[in-house]
Scaffold this active site. Structure first.
Site, PDB file in Angstrom:
ATOM      1  N   ARG A   1      59.160  33.392  43.344  1.00 31.28           N
ATOM      2  CA  ARG A   1      59.110  34.848  43.190  1.00 31.28           C
ATOM      3  C   ARG A   1      60.463  35.415  43.607  1.00 31.28           C
ATOM      4  NH1 ARG A   1      54.634  36.347  46.601  1.00 31.28           N
ATOM      5  NH2 ARG A   1      53.364  35.593  44.859  1.00 31.28           N
TER       6      ARG A   1
ATOM      7  N   ARG B   1      58.291  41.709  52.551  1.00 29.51           N
ATOM      8  CA  ARG B   1      58.336  41.244  51.165  1.00 29.51           C
ATOM      9  C   ARG B   1      59.110  42.229  50.283  1.00 29.51           C
ATOM     10  NH1 ARG B   1      53.914  37.644  50.157  1.00 29.51           N
ATOM     11  NH2 ARG B   1      53.591  36.374  52.028  1.00 29.51           N
TER      12      ARG B   1
ATOM     13  N   LYS C   1      52.634  38.305  56.654  1.00 28.98           N
ATOM     14  CA  LYS C   1      53.475  39.031  55.702  1.00 28.98           C
ATOM     15  C   LYS C   1      53.451  40.534  55.988  1.00 28.98           C
ATOM     16  CE  LYS C   1      49.612  38.969  52.421  1.00 28.98           C
ATOM     17  NZ  LYS C   1      49.123  38.410  51.152  1.00 28.98           N
TER      18      LYS C   1
ATOM     19  N   LYS D   1      54.386  44.354  53.961  1.00 31.38           N
ATOM     20  CA  LYS D   1      54.674  44.953  52.665  1.00 31.38           C
ATOM     21  C   LYS D   1      55.012  46.431  52.810  1.00 31.38           C
ATOM     22  CE  LYS D   1      51.787  41.676  50.113  1.00 31.38           C
ATOM     23  NZ  LYS D   1      50.656  41.489  49.164  1.00 31.38           N
TER      24      LYS D   1
ATOM     25  N   CYS E   1      45.200  39.286  38.932  1.00 28.77           N
ATOM     26  CA  CYS E   1      46.107  38.313  39.550  1.00 28.77           C
ATOM     27  C   CYS E   1      46.179  37.049  38.694  1.00 28.77           C
ATOM     28  CB  CYS E   1      45.657  37.983  40.964  1.00 28.77           C
ATOM     29  SG  CYS E   1      44.192  36.913  41.032  1.00 28.77           S
TER      30      CYS E   1
ATOM     31  N   CYS F   1      47.009  28.954  41.127  1.00 24.56           N
ATOM     32  CA  CYS F   1      46.880  29.433  42.504  1.00 24.56           C
ATOM     33  C   CYS F   1      45.898  28.556  43.271  1.00 24.56           C
ATOM     34  CB  CYS F   1      46.414  30.883  42.528  1.00 24.56           C
ATOM     35  SG  CYS F   1      46.205  31.505  44.214  1.00 24.56           S
TER      36      CYS F   1
ATOM     37  N   CYS G   1      40.222  35.562  44.169  1.00 22.05           N
ATOM     38  CA  CYS G   1      39.815  35.349  45.558  1.00 22.05           C
ATOM     39  C   CYS G   1      39.962  36.669  46.301  1.00 22.05           C
ATOM     40  CB  CYS G   1      40.646  34.243  46.210  1.00 22.05           C
ATOM     41  SG  CYS G   1      42.272  34.797  46.783  1.00 22.05           S
TER      42      CYS G   1
ATOM     43  N   CYS H   1      45.661  40.136  45.828  1.00 17.58           N
ATOM     44  CA  CYS H   1      46.990  40.300  45.244  1.00 17.58           C
ATOM     45  C   CYS H   1      47.047  41.399  44.184  1.00 17.58           C
ATOM     46  CB  CYS H   1      47.467  38.982  44.656  1.00 17.58           C
ATOM     47  SG  CYS H   1      47.823  37.733  45.914  1.00 17.58           S
TER      48      CYS H   1
END
Length: 563
Positions: free
Chosen positions: A74, A144, A207, A209, A427, A433, A472, A476
């Site tokens: 990414r 991110r 993470k 964001k 996603c 994934c 899931c 995302c």
């Protein structure tokens, strides 16, 4: 009392020599297509994940072969803006160094490659570097890719907001030299604790964001981010932001201690103080965040566990500046403006719908070739949106026909985009994934076909409904902020969530658990019939499901989401 054992990743980071680990040695080992277990976590900080083709797992296992490992990388593209030349380089890399021969636009305004063999990783990253792009901090326990409203119509205000997003992204990059050493063959530098003034020796617990919204648009879903900035303008000039903190979408099936959450409003700050406040919040998360249980390690849990008032006071203390009262700002549509729009500067902008963000050549839709040909003649810029679409921005009136002709020739105008389809995302999920429990991207177009037909059946096709699907509960595609959210539970089975606001200011709530397509569509058929007959004037679908008691409103996620 014995000291609490930390999460495994904390020890990996501590022992990694500032994210170096044994990545360099693993890269040189070609007897396997994978990295060792510890390095699989560290490479995320460098911008990529190890994956395998789950469709082929059983077949390869029967042949006594290791899984077909490859990597998803990414890029870091603050605000989603790149030049035509950069896009040509991105396209070339995809065509020569990936097995997927495709590019995927993400829900965070960047692009990612799938199907990268380990032997091609270094060449690919060096290729990005040569076009002034990179992948550092695109993943991992760091800040991110910073999102920013891509609206090209308000050109001056967008440019000012975009500069803030870019400054945040650059300022909050990790200081370690590991990325440059391993991938760009730079000489090794000695890192010390002071070289990571924001992150420290063990970086963040999870993470982080950020997003910058420019009202009236909320295409970046600002309240779903750890830190959000809502632009406040006077006479077309940016003066500051309403700051939000504590959003996040991820949760875990069956674990009521985890939940999605929308951010709290903290107050207004001036543009000159943005970096101070961002650093303060990240350092609080670094120092207060949960390093024992990664499932509860995001900033949203730090705020819930410590209390809003204590958190806000600590932010002001560390920033050295007090919040002012929130300024008035109304945010609304989360969709993109498809087709041509003219900006206040007289430039024209073409937003192209790209289903699930997948840019690939297939029969009748040569999207990758089309963008390549547009990039060869375009004089403005390309802007990736958080809805996984592409804006060909800054087109002179004299060049409109040429740009549109290329887009039509390559299949960008071949299908009428319904209001709901244009507001909906999914996603990647299967087959790459490793967390996916069910399909998303591959199934989503067919599912939206069903939704479109049901809306037409009940005479509500003109009403945009935000629909999102993930394989899931990690979130995302931000499914818990969708008016209709589908979250994978098992192959062919999803939890159905309803009740988020159209504007993205209220979460949804589970309505049906672990159901298959037939039951989902039957339920939506009944709900759409009720909506068509009982809705108030101008009432959106999410608000209708709450007003009529189909689901309860989620006001406090910690108490209401599972209750």
């Amino acid at each position: 009392m014995s000291e609490q054992k930390l999460a495994v990743n904390e020890y990996l980071k501590t022992d990694s020599d500032f994210l170096r680990g044994t990545i360099k040695e693993g890269l040189a080992t070609q007897v396997t297509g994978s990295f060792c277990e510890g390095d699989q976590q560290l490479i995320k900080f460098h911008g990529f994940y190890q994956q395998d083709d789950r469709d082929l797992r059983n077949e390869r296992k029967a042949q006594k072969l290791e899984p077909l490992h490859s990597f998803m990388l990414r890029a870091r593209v603050p605000g989603g803006v790149c030049t035509p030349q950069q896009w040509l380089d991105v396209d070339r890399i995809s065509s020569t160094l990936t097995t997927s021969n495709s590019i995927r636009l993400t829900t965070r305004q960047t692009f990612q490659y799938h199907g990268i063999p380990k032997r091609n990783l270094k060449t690919l990253i060096q290729g990005l570097d040569q076009t002034a792009l990179d992948s550092i901090a695109a993943c991992g326990d760091v800040n991110r890719n910073v999102m920013c409203n891509p609206n090209p119509v308000q050109s001056q205000l967008h440019q000012q907001a975009y500069q803030v997003a870019k400054e945040l992204s650059d300022h909050l990059l990790p200081h370690t030299h590991a990325y440059a050493e391993i991938w760009l063959d730079k000489d090794k530098l000695v890192d010390t604790q002071t070289r990571e003034p924001v992150y420290g020796h063990t970086y963040l617990p999870r993470k982080f964001k950020m997003a910058v919204a420019v009202p009236p648009d909320n295409d970046v879903d600002v309240y779903t981010n750890d830190l959000g900035l809502i632009a406040i303008a006077q006479d077309g000039e940016l003066v500051g932001f309403n700051l939000t903190a504590g959003g996040g979408m991820g949760s875990t099936h069956g674990d009521v201690e985890t939940f999605p959450r929308l951010a709290d409003n903290l107050g207004f700050i001036y543009t000159k103080d943005v970096i101070k406040f961002a650093e303060a919040i990240m350092k609080i998360q670094r120092d207060w965040g949960n390093r024992v249980n990664r499932r509860r390690a995001r900033l949203k849990y730090t705020i819930v566990d410590n209390g809003f008032d204590k958190f806000k006071a600590e932010v002001e203390s560390r920033a050295g500046v007090k919040f002012e009262p929130m300024r008035e700002a109304v945010i609304g549509d989360r969709g993109d403006r498809y087709g041509w729009v003219e900006g206040i500067d007289g430039k024209w902008h073409l937003t192209l719908y790209i289903e699930s963000g997948r840019i690939k050549d297939v029969e009748g839709k040569m999207l990758q070739t089309g963008l390549r040909e547009i990039a060869k003649v375009h004089k403005g810029d390309f802007r990736m949106t958080s809805n996984q679409n592409m804006i060909i921005a800054g087109v002179d009136a004299a060049d409109k026909d040429q740009i549109e002709g290329l887009a039509r020739q390559h299949g960008f105008f071949g299908k009428v985009i319904s209001q709901t389809r244009g507001h909906s995302i999914a996603c990647v999920a299967l087959p790459t994934c490793p967390l996916a429990m069910a399909e998303a991207e591959r199934y989503f177009p067919d599912f939206i076909d069903h939704v479109d037909r049901l809306q037409q059946k009940h005479g509500i096709a003109e009403q945009a409904i935000v629909v999102r699907m993930t394989g899931c509960p990690n979130g995302c595609a931000r499914p818990f902020a969708a008016e209709i959210g589908l979250v994978g539970k098992a192959p062919g089975r999803y939890n159905l969530y309803l009740g988020a606001s159209f504007e993205g200011t209220r979460l949804n709530k589970m309505h049906k658990e672990n159901i298959q397509e037939a039951e989902i569509l039957s339920e939506l058929d009944q709900l759409f019939e009720q909506y068509a007959q009982q809705r108030n004037a101008g009432e959106t679908f999410g608000n209708f499901t709450v007003r009529t008691g189909i689901v309860k409103a989620v006001h406090d996620a910690a108490k209401d989401f599972h209750g």
